[in-house]
Design a protein around this motif. Structure first.
Motif, PDB file in Angstrom:
ATOM      1  N   LYS A  51       0.825  -1.204   0.000  1.00  0.00           N
ATOM      2  CA  LYS A  51       0.000   0.000   0.000  1.00  0.00           C
ATOM      3  C   LYS A  51       0.864   1.262   0.000  1.00  0.00           C
ATOM      4  CE  LYS A  51      -3.752   2.300   2.541  1.00  0.00           C
ATOM      5  NZ  LYS A  51      -4.654   2.217   3.717  1.00  0.00           N
ATOM      6  N   GLU A  52       1.922   1.264   0.805  1.00  0.00           N
ATOM      7  CA  GLU A  52       2.800   2.436   0.883  1.00  0.00           C
ATOM      8  C   GLU A  52       3.575   2.634  -0.418  1.00  0.00           C
ATOM      9  OE1 GLU A  52       3.925   2.550   5.632  1.00  0.00           O
ATOM     10  OE2 GLU A  52       4.754   0.948   4.394  1.00  0.00           O
ATOM     11  N   VAL A 103       1.292   4.180  -3.016  1.00  0.00           N
ATOM     12  CA  VAL A 103       1.107   5.633  -2.826  1.00  0.00           C
ATOM     13  C   VAL A 103       2.252   6.392  -3.492  1.00  0.00           C
ATOM     14  CG1 VAL A 103       1.115   7.483  -1.109  1.00  0.00           C
ATOM     15  CG2 VAL A 103      -0.281   5.444  -0.733  1.00  0.00           C
ATOM     16  N   ILE A 104       3.485   5.913  -3.304  1.00  0.00           N
ATOM     17  CA  ILE A 104       4.643   6.585  -3.890  1.00  0.00           C
ATOM     18  C   ILE A 104       4.621   6.480  -5.413  1.00  0.00           C
ATOM     19  CG2 ILE A 104       7.163   6.468  -4.111  1.00  0.00           C
ATOM     20  CD1 ILE A 104       7.266   5.786  -1.135  1.00  0.00           C
ATOM     21  N   ASP A 148       2.195   8.860  -6.841  1.00  0.00           N
ATOM     22  CA  ASP A 148       2.667  10.239  -6.758  1.00  0.00           C
ATOM     23  C   ASP A 148       3.785  10.505  -7.763  1.00  0.00           C
ATOM     24  OD1 ASP A 148       2.743  12.847  -5.169  1.00  0.00           O
ATOM     25  OD2 ASP A 148       4.834  12.193  -5.050  1.00  0.00           O
ATOM     26  N   TYR A 155      12.220   9.674  -1.790  1.00  0.00           N
ATOM     27  CA  TYR A 155      11.072   9.942  -0.918  1.00  0.00           C
ATOM     28  C   TYR A 155      11.479   9.917   0.553  1.00  0.00           C
ATOM     29  CZ  TYR A 155       7.610  10.308  -4.543  1.00  0.00           C
ATOM     30  OH  TYR A 155       6.881  10.773  -5.607  1.00  0.00           O
ATOM     31  N   GLY A 169       8.329   9.715   5.798  1.00  0.00           N
ATOM     32  CA  GLY A 169       6.909   9.872   6.118  1.00  0.00           C
ATOM     33  C   GLY A 169       6.599   9.784   7.600  1.00  0.00           C
ATOM     34  N   GLY A 190       4.182  12.679   8.400  1.00  0.00           N
ATOM     35  CA  GLY A 190       3.101  12.895   7.440  1.00  0.00           C
ATOM     36  C   GLY A 190       3.326  11.999   6.246  1.00  0.00           C
ATOM     37  N   ARG A 191       2.672  12.318   5.154  1.00  0.00           N
ATOM     38  CA  ARG A 191       2.849  11.520   3.939  1.00  0.00           C
ATOM     39  C   ARG A 191       4.264  11.657   3.416  1.00  0.00           C
ATOM     40  NH1 ARG A 191      -1.847  11.788  -0.507  1.00  0.00           N
ATOM     41  NH2 ARG A 191      -0.292  10.416  -1.435  1.00  0.00           N
ATOM     42  N   SER A 192       4.781  10.565   2.874  1.00  0.00           N
ATOM     43  CA  SER A 192       6.106  10.568   2.276  1.00  0.00           C
ATOM     44  C   SER A 192       6.135  11.540   1.095  1.00  0.00           C
ATOM     45  CB  SER A 192       6.443   9.147   1.806  1.00  0.00           C
ATOM     46  OG  SER A 192       7.749   9.087   1.322  1.00  0.00           O
ATOM     47  N   LYS A 193       7.184  12.342   1.020  1.00  0.00           N
ATOM     48  CA  LYS A 193       7.280  13.369  -0.021  1.00  0.00           C
ATOM     49  C   LYS A 193       8.513  13.125  -0.883  1.00  0.00           C
ATOM     50  CE  LYS A 193       6.778  16.203   3.470  1.00  0.00           C
ATOM     51  NZ  LYS A 193       5.911  15.427   4.363  1.00  0.00           N
TER      52      LYS A 193
END
Length: 282
Positions: free
Chosen positions: A88-89, A92-93, A96, A148, A151, A154-157
């Motif tokens: 799932k993680e 998300v990346i 993005d 990245y 996280g 917060g959300r990984s950026k």
């Protein structure tokens, strides 16, 4: 651009010196340079161009380093993925980053996000052949990697790292963590982590050999340092703590180790003290 100051420089000044080593392979800088050029050509045949993104979900192995070098050669943006994340993680990346392709290893989680091109490297190796090799790019402002954050807050950026950023890191490294011709750097921390990622460019710039281990544990670390006469490595404090508590530690000859860096989090003073007692000459 970083190619000219790193692997390209090594091929010019240290062509016959050992460049990359793992359990069963040894490669000189000239051999590595030629192979990376062929990998860049293979990615080019698959349609990758400067500015495209290529996600990498791989263990610490020579293939990983070669692919990042090939991305740097072409101007393709490498997106190193944390191998410890859940599906799932990772999804998300990938959503993005929106990479053009993904190269992964079958032993690691399988993302469900669809990308336009995907390769399972240990099952379908890239077709690498000695044909027309594109010229390396030379653009200091080109993005080399999209790395990245963890996280934790917060959300990984995704953070853009340019070729010029890495070159400055190489210069900086030479002051606090000096490498030299004949040194041996061990990638024991994950290559996807920013603490270790820049060293794959610093090592060849100064003629140092790189050694990889797929996954850290104290036994493998000590065996590798002893066998390969490792001089430099970077760990995170958790790894260093594991080493200080490893009961077999003193059975290994680690006298080749000269520099031990750490990053990723602060290190408690008592752990620094224990490490200095265990490795007094480092």
């Amino acid at each position: 651009m970083i190619h000219a100051h790193s692997l390209g420089r090594a091929a010019r000044y240290f062509p016959e010196r050992p460049a990359l080593a793992a359990a069963k392979t040894r490669t000189t800088f000239q051999e590595l340079h030629d192979r990376v050029g062929c990998i860049a050509a293979a990615l080019d045949r698959h349609g990758f161009k400067a500015g495209d993104r290529l996600a990498l979900l791989l263990p610490n192995e020579p293939d990983y380093i070669e692919l990042v070098y090939a991305c740097a050669w072409l101007g393709v943006i490498a997106v190193p993925l944390n191998t410890r994340l859940s599906v799932k993680e990772i999804d998300v990346i990938l959503s993005d980053a929106n990479p053009r392709g993904l190269i992964r290893h079958s032993s690691l989680p399988v993302p469900t996000v669809q990308v336009s091109w995907q390769l399972v490297l240990d099952q379908e190796p890239l077709e690498v052949r000695s044909d027309s090799v594109p010229d390396p790019i030379y653009d200091p402002n080109a993005v080399l990697a999209l790395i990245y954050t963890s996280g934790t807050t917060g959300r990984s950026k995704g953070v853009e790292i340019t070729h010029a950023n890495i070159l400055e890191n190489v210069y900086h490294t030479n002051f606090w963590f000096p490498l030299e011709e004949g040194a041996v750097h061990l990638h024991a921390a994950p290559i996807f982590h920013i603490a270790d990622f820049p060293f794959m460019f610093a090592a060849p710039a100064f003629g140092a050999c790189q050694v990889t281990i797929p996954k850290f544990n104290p036994q493998t670390f000590c065996e590798t340092v002893q066998r390969e006469r490792v001089t430099h490595t970077v760990l995170v404090p958790t790894m260093i703590n594991m080493l200080t508590q490893f009961p077999e530690f003193k059975k290994f000859d680690l006298t080749s180790l000269q520099h031990l860096g750490y990053g990723g989090s602060p290190m408690a003073p008592e752990l620094v003290h224990r490490t200095r007692q265990l490795l007094p000459n480092v």
